[in-house]
Scaffold this motif. Structure first.
Motif, PDB file in Angstrom:
ATOM      1  N   VAL A 141       0.846  -1.191   0.000  1.00 54.47           N
ATOM      2  CA  VAL A 141       0.000   0.000   0.000  1.00 54.47           C
ATOM      3  C   VAL A 141       0.881   1.241   0.000  1.00 54.47           C
ATOM      4  N   GLN A 142       0.609   2.155  -0.921  1.00 48.07           N
ATOM      5  CA  GLN A 142       1.397   3.379  -1.040  1.00 48.07           C
ATOM      6  C   GLN A 142       0.545   4.461  -1.684  1.00 48.07           C
ATOM      7  N   TRP A 143       0.958   5.707  -1.462  1.00 53.63           N
ATOM      8  CA  TRP A 143       0.305   6.829  -2.137  1.00 53.63           C
ATOM      9  C   TRP A 143       0.855   6.924  -3.549  1.00 53.63           C
ATOM     10  N   ARG A 144      -0.054   6.997  -4.518  1.00 54.79           N
ATOM     11  CA  ARG A 144       0.353   7.159  -5.909  1.00 54.79           C
ATOM     12  C   ARG A 144      -0.608   8.127  -6.591  1.00 54.79           C
ATOM     13  N   ASP A 145      -0.104   8.884  -7.551  1.00 54.41           N
ATOM     14  CA  ASP A 145      -0.986   9.651  -8.424  1.00 54.41           C
ATOM     15  C   ASP A 145      -1.521   8.701  -9.480  1.00 54.41           C
ATOM     16  N   VAL A 146      -2.827   8.579  -9.548  1.00 53.37           N
ATOM     17  CA  VAL A 146      -3.450   7.636 -10.482  1.00 53.37           C
ATOM     18  C   VAL A 146      -4.589   8.325 -11.227  1.00 53.37           C
ATOM     19  N   ALA A 147      -4.918   7.755 -12.364  1.00 51.72           N
ATOM     20  CA  ALA A 147      -6.164   8.105 -13.047  1.00 51.72           C
ATOM     21  C   ALA A 147      -7.127   6.947 -12.824  1.00 51.72           C
ATOM     22  N   THR A 148      -8.344   7.283 -12.432  1.00 52.49           N
ATOM     23  CA  THR A 148      -9.340   6.262 -12.120  1.00 52.49           C
ATOM     24  C   THR A 148     -10.538   6.393 -13.045  1.00 52.49           C
ATOM     25  N   LEU A 149     -10.959   5.264 -13.606  1.00 53.41           N
ATOM     26  CA  LEU A 149     -12.195   5.205 -14.379  1.00 53.41           C
ATOM     27  C   LEU A 149     -13.211   4.373 -13.612  1.00 53.41           C
ATOM     28  N   PHE A 150     -14.452   4.819 -13.601  1.00 54.76           N
ATOM     29  CA  PHE A 150     -15.558   4.011 -13.106  1.00 54.76           C
ATOM     30  C   PHE A 150     -16.571   3.869 -14.240  1.00 54.76           C
ATOM     31  N   THR A 151     -17.061   2.652 -14.450  1.00 57.25           N
ATOM     32  CA  THR A 151     -18.119   2.435 -15.436  1.00 57.25           C
ATOM     33  C   THR A 151     -19.312   1.784 -14.753  1.00 57.25           C
ATOM     34  N   ASP A 152     -20.487   2.090 -15.268  1.00 58.63           N
ATOM     35  CA  ASP A 152     -21.723   1.510 -14.743  1.00 58.63           C
ATOM     36  C   ASP A 152     -22.740   1.472 -15.870  1.00 58.63           C
ATOM     37  N   ILE A 153     -23.784   0.682 -15.700  1.00 59.67           N
ATOM     38  CA  ILE A 153     -24.801   0.505 -16.746  1.00 59.67           C
ATOM     39  C   ILE A 153     -26.140   1.022 -16.243  1.00 59.67           C
ATOM     40  N   THR A 154     -26.815   1.815 -17.047  1.00 56.75           N
ATOM     41  CA  THR A 154     -28.140   2.312 -16.662  1.00 56.75           C
ATOM     42  C   THR A 154     -29.151   1.172 -16.704  1.00 56.75           C
ATOM     43  N   GLY A 155     -30.002   1.125 -15.706  1.00 58.83           N
ATOM     44  CA  GLY A 155     -31.094   0.159 -15.699  1.00 58.83           C
ATOM     45  C   GLY A 155     -30.677  -1.282 -15.531  1.00 58.83           C
ATOM     46  N   PHE A 156     -29.499  -1.507 -15.006  1.00 59.69           N
ATOM     47  CA  PHE A 156     -29.036  -2.894 -14.914  1.00 59.69           C
ATOM     48  C   PHE A 156     -29.834  -3.691 -13.879  1.00 59.69           C
ATOM     49  N   THR A 157     -30.227  -3.045 -12.791  1.00 59.76           N
ATOM     50  CA  THR A 157     -30.995  -3.755 -11.759  1.00 59.76           C
ATOM     51  C   THR A 157     -32.294  -4.309 -12.330  1.00 59.76           C
ATOM     52  N   SER A 158     -32.967  -3.514 -13.147  1.00 62.57           N
ATOM     53  CA  SER A 158     -34.213  -3.981 -13.778  1.00 62.57           C
ATOM     54  C   SER A 158     -33.949  -5.143 -14.721  1.00 62.57           C
ATOM     55  N   LEU A 159     -32.834  -5.080 -15.425  1.00 62.25           N
ATOM     56  CA  LEU A 159     -32.478  -6.156 -16.346  1.00 62.25           C
ATOM     57  C   LEU A 159     -32.230  -7.450 -15.586  1.00 62.25           C
ATOM     58  N   VAL A 160     -31.562  -7.355 -14.436  1.00 62.43           N
ATOM     59  CA  VAL A 160     -31.300  -8.537 -13.613  1.00 62.43           C
ATOM     60  C   VAL A 160     -32.612  -9.191 -13.181  1.00 62.43           C
ATOM     61  N   GLU A 161     -33.583  -8.362 -12.834  1.00 61.34           N
ATOM     62  CA  GLU A 161     -34.861  -8.887 -12.345  1.00 61.34           C
ATOM     63  C   GLU A 161     -35.714  -9.497 -13.443  1.00 61.34           C
ATOM     64  N   SER A 162     -35.501  -9.081 -14.698  1.00 60.39           N
ATOM     65  CA  SER A 162     -36.375  -9.539 -15.777  1.00 60.39           C
ATOM     66  C   SER A 162     -35.750 -10.577 -16.703  1.00 60.39           C
ATOM     67  N   ALA A 163     -34.441 -10.610 -16.802  1.00 60.51           N
ATOM     68  CA  ALA A 163     -33.785 -11.510 -17.761  1.00 60.51           C
ATOM     69  C   ALA A 163     -33.668 -12.923 -17.200  1.00 60.51           C
ATOM     70  N   ALA A 164     -33.707 -13.898 -18.109  1.00 58.07           N
ATOM     71  CA  ALA A 164     -33.495 -15.290 -17.719  1.00 58.07           C
ATOM     72  C   ALA A 164     -32.051 -15.463 -17.260  1.00 58.07           C
ATOM     73  N   PRO A 165     -31.797 -16.326 -16.262  1.00 55.88           N
ATOM     74  CA  PRO A 165     -30.429 -16.493 -15.740  1.00 55.88           C
ATOM     75  C   PRO A 165     -29.405 -16.830 -16.818  1.00 55.88           C
TER      76      PRO A 165
END
Length: 415
Positions: A168-192
């Protein structure tokens, strides 16, 4: 270790003499001796006994001499350490032998004390080479195994056991975060089965793009992916890499969504946030687990910029630290965002492909944004005209709605 030695010589009495001289080492299991009468017979013996460790060969023999045999041995993938035996004073052949890769040489008549010492030296060399090959094979196996679970750079460092690289150390980094819109609804409706195929293809494709830009996948939680640049290894152009990676991720995700929509599955848009700054980076998994990731305010900012896309109507939103750090950055200003948990505003940008950046629409947006930043009442009609010409410009529509609702300037509070 039992060393296997192949002696190659056409003298009829040599085999009995060698066996007599090394009888103790043979009895103690230290040596196994084999014999051949010329180079061709030696090659056949080696083909049948690839475990032979070294060769001791005379030069003058029928059918194939020792120098020709040496040349053949050096052409093989598994090169055998070879001692060449030559007549005393025959420096020409000795020179040729050494140039062809002989490990050492002896002169006739053979001094058996010298022969034993030379064999021991050669065995030490063989053991050293064997240990080097063993470690190399272990590292290759470790890297192949680790590459199934970790980003390539992390797998390489773990396999090589680079000291301190995972601490563990301090570093200057670039961070990307990705996410999908409406994914929770897709999980609930799509077949496994469909969901499993969908998510595996999506995560697999996205991570391959990250790896192509030499990024590090720090976390995959469901549909969300966290990516680091400039960790664990140094990347001076980490902001540039982050922007290029974000563009490629966005293009791939859009194509992915279209392909699955054609199959009747409505896969949401992928949103991406990026920020550059100091973070605590390293293995946070303790002694029992491995969890190479990053923590800190800059990581939280990247995550909140990803979430800001939902309000802005954009798919990629990056901070000024990314825009200013990236070479030849093309993008348009979003505004000064008051992100949750921060007391100071953060200037944000929407990265654009070169063609869109150079378009007339982007020029009009920049002019309208400048008016809004200056508090000019002409900003509202300027954005209205832009939306009228480009109804699909979600960010321009976002600013027009703000202005219509009485907002002023470019500072905005996002929940």
């Amino acid at each position: 270790m039992t060393a296997t030695i192949l002696f190659v010589d056409d003298e009829p009495d040599l085999e009995a003499l060698i066996l007599q001289k090394f009888r103790r080492q043979i009895r103690d299991g230290l040596l196994t001796l084999m014999f051949a009468r010329d180079g061709l017979e030696a090659l056949q013996a080696l083909e049948q006994n690839p475990h032979v460790d070294m060769v001791v060969s005379d030069i003058n023999m029928p059918r194939m001499d020792g120098l020709s045999l040496l040349a053949k041995l050096q052409e093989a993938e598994d090169k055998k350490s070879t001692i060449i035996v030559s007549a005393y004073g025959d420096m020409s052949n000795i020179r040729i032998a050494m140039n062809r890769g002989a490990f050492d040489f002896l002169t006739k008549p053979i001094d058996f004390a010298d022969l034993e010492a030379t064999i021991q030296k050669t065995i030490g060399h063989v053991e050293m080479l064997r240990e080097v090959r063993r470690r190399q094979m272990e590292a290759e196996r470790a890297h192949a195994s680790l590459s199934r679970f970790f980003s390539p750079e992390i797998a390489r460092r773990l396999a090589a056991d680079v000291e301190g690289s995972m601490e563990v150390q301090w570093r200057d980094v670039a961070t990307l975060f990705t996410d999908i819109t409406g994914f929770t609804s897709l999980v609930e409706s799509a077949a496994p089965q469909t969901l499993g195929e969908l998510l595996n293809e999506y995560v697999g494709g996205m991570t391959e793009i990250v790896f192509a830009h030499e990024g590090t996948v720090a976390k995959i939680i469901g549909d969300a992916i966290q990516v680091l640049f400039n960790a664990p290894g140094d990347q001076l152009d980490y902001a540039t890499r982050a922007v290029a990676c974000a563009h490629d991720l966005d293009a791939w995700a859009e194509d992915f969504s279209a392909r699955w929509k054609a199959r009747g599955v409505n896969f949401g848009a992928t949103r991406i946030g990026a920020h550059a700054g100091p973070a605590l980076v390293g293995n946070f998994g303790g002694n029992r687990f491995f969890d190479y990731t990053a923590y800190g305010d800059s990581i939280n900012i990247a995550a909140r910029l990803e979430a800001a896309n939902k309000h802005l109507g954009t798919r990629i939103c990056v901070s000024a630290s990314i825009a200013e750090g990236a070479a030849n950055f093309h993008g348009r200003p979003v505004g000064d965002l008051m992100l949750r948990g921060r007391s100071e505003p953060l200037r944000a940008f929407e990265p654009l492909a070169t063609a869109k950046f150079e378009s007339a629409a982007t020029t009009r947006y920049s002019e309208a944004f400048a008016k809004m930043e200056a508090g000019d009442a002409a900003a509202m009609p300027a954005f209205a005209a832009l939306v009228g010409m480009h109804a699909d410009d979600a960010l321009a529509g976002f600013h027009l709605r703000r202005l219509l609702n009485g907002a002023k300037g470019i500072r905005m509070q996002l929940e």
